[in-house]
Design an enzyme around this catalytic site. Structure first.
Site, PDB file in Angstrom:
ATOM      1  N   LYS A  80      20.830  20.765  41.937  1.00 20.20           N
ATOM      2  CA  LYS A  80      20.403  19.439  41.458  1.00 20.20           C
ATOM      3  C   LYS A  80      21.577  18.455  41.483  1.00 20.20           C
ATOM      4  O   LYS A  80      22.742  18.864  41.601  1.00 20.20           O
ATOM      5  CB  LYS A  80      19.876  19.576  40.023  1.00 20.20           C
ATOM      6  CG  LYS A  80      20.958  20.025  39.028  1.00 20.20           C
ATOM      7  CD  LYS A  80      20.387  20.343  37.655  1.00 20.20           C
ATOM      8  CE  LYS A  80      21.489  20.798  36.707  1.00 20.20           C
ATOM      9  NZ  LYS A  80      20.931  21.258  35.406  1.00 20.20           N
ATOM     10  N   ARG A 108      14.925  21.221  23.794  1.00 13.85           N
ATOM     11  CA  ARG A 108      14.891  20.281  24.909  1.00 13.85           C
ATOM     12  C   ARG A 108      13.538  20.509  25.571  1.00 13.85           C
ATOM     13  O   ARG A 108      12.524  20.310  24.919  1.00 13.85           O
ATOM     14  CB  ARG A 108      16.106  20.537  25.833  1.00 13.85           C
ATOM     15  CG  ARG A 108      16.510  19.353  26.658  1.00 13.85           C
ATOM     16  CD  ARG A 108      17.787  19.590  27.458  1.00 13.85           C
ATOM     17  NE  ARG A 108      17.631  20.575  28.526  1.00 13.85           N
ATOM     18  CZ  ARG A 108      18.596  20.899  29.399  1.00 13.85           C
ATOM     19  NH1 ARG A 108      19.786  20.329  29.319  1.00 13.85           N
ATOM     20  NH2 ARG A 108      18.380  21.789  30.356  1.00 13.85           N
ATOM     21  N   HIS A 147      16.144  28.300  28.285  1.00 11.85           N
ATOM     22  CA  HIS A 147      17.511  27.823  28.555  1.00 11.85           C
ATOM     23  C   HIS A 147      18.310  27.884  27.248  1.00 11.85           C
ATOM     24  O   HIS A 147      17.773  27.637  26.175  1.00 11.85           O
ATOM     25  CB  HIS A 147      17.433  26.376  29.076  1.00 11.85           C
ATOM     26  CG  HIS A 147      18.676  25.869  29.755  1.00 11.85           C
ATOM     27  ND1 HIS A 147      19.293  26.539  30.789  1.00 11.85           N
ATOM     28  CD2 HIS A 147      19.399  24.738  29.565  1.00 11.85           C
ATOM     29  CE1 HIS A 147      20.351  25.831  31.203  1.00 11.85           C
ATOM     30  NE2 HIS A 147      20.445  24.741  30.473  1.00 11.85           N
ATOM     31  N   ARG A 201      20.279  31.571  36.997  1.00 11.70           N
ATOM     32  CA  ARG A 201      20.264  30.192  37.511  1.00 11.70           C
ATOM     33  C   ARG A 201      21.646  29.538  37.395  1.00 11.70           C
ATOM     34  O   ARG A 201      21.815  28.561  36.674  1.00 11.70           O
ATOM     35  CB  ARG A 201      19.265  29.333  36.713  1.00 11.70           C
ATOM     36  CG  ARG A 201      17.840  29.851  36.634  1.00 11.70           C
ATOM     37  CD  ARG A 201      16.926  28.791  36.011  1.00 11.70           C
ATOM     38  NE  ARG A 201      17.428  28.309  34.734  1.00 11.70           N
ATOM     39  CZ  ARG A 201      17.152  28.838  33.534  1.00 11.70           C
ATOM     40  NH1 ARG A 201      16.338  29.877  33.441  1.00 11.70           N
ATOM     41  NH2 ARG A 201      17.674  28.319  32.442  1.00 11.70           N
ATOM     42  N   TYR A 253      44.937  -3.862  34.286  1.00 14.87           N
ATOM     43  CA  TYR A 253      44.300  -4.684  33.253  1.00 14.87           C
ATOM     44  C   TYR A 253      44.804  -4.359  31.853  1.00 14.87           C
ATOM     45  O   TYR A 253      44.847  -3.196  31.446  1.00 14.87           O
ATOM     46  CB  TYR A 253      42.791  -4.449  33.257  1.00 14.87           C
ATOM     47  CG  TYR A 253      42.061  -5.024  34.450  1.00 14.87           C
ATOM     48  CD1 TYR A 253      42.257  -6.335  34.869  1.00 14.87           C
ATOM     49  CD2 TYR A 253      41.132  -4.243  35.138  1.00 14.87           C
ATOM     50  CE1 TYR A 253      41.556  -6.854  35.951  1.00 14.87           C
ATOM     51  CE2 TYR A 253      40.429  -4.757  36.215  1.00 14.87           C
ATOM     52  CZ  TYR A 253      40.645  -6.061  36.626  1.00 14.87           C
ATOM     53  OH  TYR A 253      39.950  -6.567  37.693  1.00 14.87           O
ATOM     54  N   CYS A 293      40.517   0.726  37.277  1.00 16.29           N
ATOM     55  CA  CYS A 293      39.672  -0.433  37.591  1.00 16.29           C
ATOM     56  C   CYS A 293      38.425   0.049  38.339  1.00 16.29           C
ATOM     57  O   CYS A 293      38.250   1.232  38.579  1.00 16.29           O
ATOM     58  CB  CYS A 293      40.442  -1.424  38.444  1.00 16.29           C
ATOM     59  SG  CYS A 293      42.083  -1.807  37.787  1.00 16.29           S
ATOM     60  N   ASP A 345      37.596  -0.215  41.449  1.00 14.79           N
ATOM     61  CA  ASP A 345      37.817   0.304  42.802  1.00 14.79           C
ATOM     62  C   ASP A 345      39.180   0.955  42.990  1.00 14.79           C
ATOM     63  O   ASP A 345      39.465   1.433  44.094  1.00 14.79           O
ATOM     64  CB  ASP A 345      37.732  -0.845  43.823  1.00 14.79           C
ATOM     65  CG  ASP A 345      36.573  -1.763  43.531  1.00 14.79           C
ATOM     66  OD1 ASP A 345      35.437  -1.267  43.560  1.00 14.79           O
ATOM     67  OD2 ASP A 345      36.810  -2.960  43.255  1.00 14.79           O
TER      68      ASP A 345
HETATM   69  C1  LIG Z   1      21.512  22.574  35.204  1.00 16.44           C
HETATM   70  C2  LIG Z   1      20.722  23.751  34.786  1.00 16.44           C
HETATM   71  C3  LIG Z   1      21.139  25.062  35.091  1.00 16.44           C
HETATM   72  C4  LIG Z   1      22.516  25.381  35.636  1.00 16.44           C
HETATM   73  O1  LIG Z   1      23.413  25.373  34.549  1.00 16.44           O
HETATM   74  P1  LIG Z   1      24.969  25.741  34.736  1.00 16.44           P
HETATM   75  O2  LIG Z   1      25.534  25.738  33.377  1.00 16.44           O
HETATM   76  O3  LIG Z   1      25.528  24.661  35.610  1.00 16.44           O
HETATM   77  O4  LIG Z   1      25.018  27.046  35.404  1.00 16.44           O
HETATM   78  C5  LIG Z   1      20.284  26.114  34.828  1.00 16.44           C
HETATM   79  N1  LIG Z   1      19.070  25.885  34.262  1.00 16.44           N
HETATM   80  C6  LIG Z   1      18.654  24.649  33.905  1.00 16.44           C
HETATM   81  C7  LIG Z   1      17.334  24.465  33.260  1.00 16.44           C
HETATM   82  C8  LIG Z   1      19.465  23.541  34.141  1.00 16.44           C
HETATM   83  O5  LIG Z   1      19.057  22.320  33.759  1.00 16.44           O
END
Ligand SMILES: *Cc1c(COP(=O)(O)O)cnc(C)c1O
Length: 387
Positions: A45, A143, A175, A231, A277, A324, A326
């Site tokens: 992602k 979440r 998760h 994952r 700046y 800054c 850029d």
């Molecule tokens: C982003 C994400 C992951 C990967 O998490 P990492 O900590 O980068 O390994 C796995 N599952 C879900 C639902 C996520 O949003």
């Protein structure tokens, strides 16, 4: 998605994020070894955490990933559009998003509530084929996912839709809340809640092939959390998700991104010169200043001013003054720096340059944010075949 350049050295580039696809491939192979028998879903992602989604997806598959994971449907469809045909899970959609193209493209979808299952069923009818669904249970992150109280209703609705042939429940998943603390009591409690949720799903008649909860950290250090599929995201790109427990090197991972730029201008200035700046930096001696053409619009955090270090002329130097939009400035003292010389912001660390983890520590953030925010103005230059 960011455009990429495919060959090696590009001295004509002002700045670049060099992506080592061999490192991505080898990281996934290392993760697969950590995962034991579990399948690796490489999470790509957010444009592959800033590394470039498509090349990293291909490298991850070459390294042994069996699945790809993305947040949004359009990310999954972009992978399908270039001919990637492995299973893909897209886990986050807002109500009313068009899901039929995902079902038609054989992209698995996640559901956290019966109304979401209803939208997936409607999409399946429109696509003329059953949808593949992963039911998400909220085991404590608060979440996505159905709460434990709502879970029986979700699995019952899913079992009914499965019996009608409109969808198949491929996975049950969750998760962790303490992404970097696999031994945290909340993590252990979440594993217990997950096991109970799996029992509830089985009682409702569901037989999901894939139970999954482990992100990078759990893949590396929590064997009990691996289930059927893991994952990992961050670790695919070679960064440690648990820097207090082990470095990338400790886990056999290699950071894949090297962010660098070429000095656009140098100049000698007198003692006491205010720099950038607000003059938040002042030279303490007569000095050479080097102008680096990367700024906060490229994803170099403004907070990096007077905090983060870069490698220039073989030496670590701190960003001098405010970053800054850029550009930023580095006081290189008497070092023989010339316009055109390379400045490395972060990389694997093997040549003395800081790592994304060093930047994260200097900025009170996590390496995820350091790499994923590098913007589309910075060309990605791919090295290594990755396959
Ligand atoms: C982003 C994400 C992951 C990967 O998490 P990492 O900590 O980068 O390994 C796995 N599952 C879900 C639902 C996520 O949003």
């Amino acid at each position: 998605m960011t455009g990429g350049v495919t060959a090696g050295n590009h001295p004509e580039l002002r700045a670049e994020a060099r992506i080592d696809l061999d490192a991505v491939r080898a990281n996934v192979t290392a993760l697969a070894a950590h995962a034991g028998g579990a399948t690796v879903m490489a999470v790509v992602k957010a444009d592959g955490y800033g590394h470039g989604m498509v090349p990293c997806a291909r490298a991850a598959l070459a390294g042994g990933a069996g699945w790809l994971g993305v947040a949004f449907v359009e990310e999954a469809l972009a992978l399908r559009a270039i001919g990637i045909d492995v299973p893909i899970l897209a886990w986050l959609a807002a109500p009313g998003e068009p899901l039929a193209p995902a079902v038609a493209a054989d992209v698995d979808l996640s559901a956290s509530a019966p109304w979401a299952l209803g939208e997936i069923a409607t999409a399946a009818h429109a696509a003329g084929r059953p949808a593949s669904v992963h039911l998400k249970v909220d085991t404590g992150l608060s979440r996505a996912g159905a709460t434990v109280a709502d879970w029986p209703g979700l699995v019952t609705a899913a079992a009914k839709a499965e019996a009608e042939g409109v969808l198949r429940v491929i996975g049950v998943w969750s998760h962790f809340a303490y992404a970097d603390a696999p031994e945290h009591p909340v993590t252990l409690a979440q594993l217990r809640v997950f096991a109970e949720a799996l029992d509830v799903a089985a009682t409702a008649g569901l037989r999901p092939q894939l139970r999954h909860i482990a992100q990078s950290a759990a893949t590396l250090v929590a064997p009990d959390a691996r289930y059927d599929l893991v994952r990992p995201g961050l670790a695919v790109y070679g960064l440690s998700p648990v820097p207090h427990l082990g470095t990338a090197v400790d886990f056999g991972l290699t950071p894949a991104m090297t962010l660098s730029a070429r000095v656009a201008l140098t100049k000698r200035v007198p003692t006491g010169s205010g720099v950038s700046y607000g003059h938040t930096y002042r030279t303490s001696a007569e000095a050479m200043l080097a102008l680096v053409p990367l700024g906060y619009a490229d994803g170099v955090p403004r907070r990096a001013g007077n905090r983060s270090e870069v490698l220039v002329a073989g030496r670590r130097r701190r960003v001098s003054g405010t970053v800054c939009m850029d550009q930023f400035v580095v006081d290189v003292a008497d070092d023989p720096v010339q316009a055109g010389d390379e400045v490395v912001l972060f990389g694997p660390g093997s040549a003395g340059e800081p790592t994304a983890q060093d930047w994260a520590e200097a900025l009170d953030t996590i390496s995820y944010e350091v790499v994923s925010r590098i913007g589309p103005r910075v060309p990605r230059v791919y090295v290594g075949a990755g396959e």
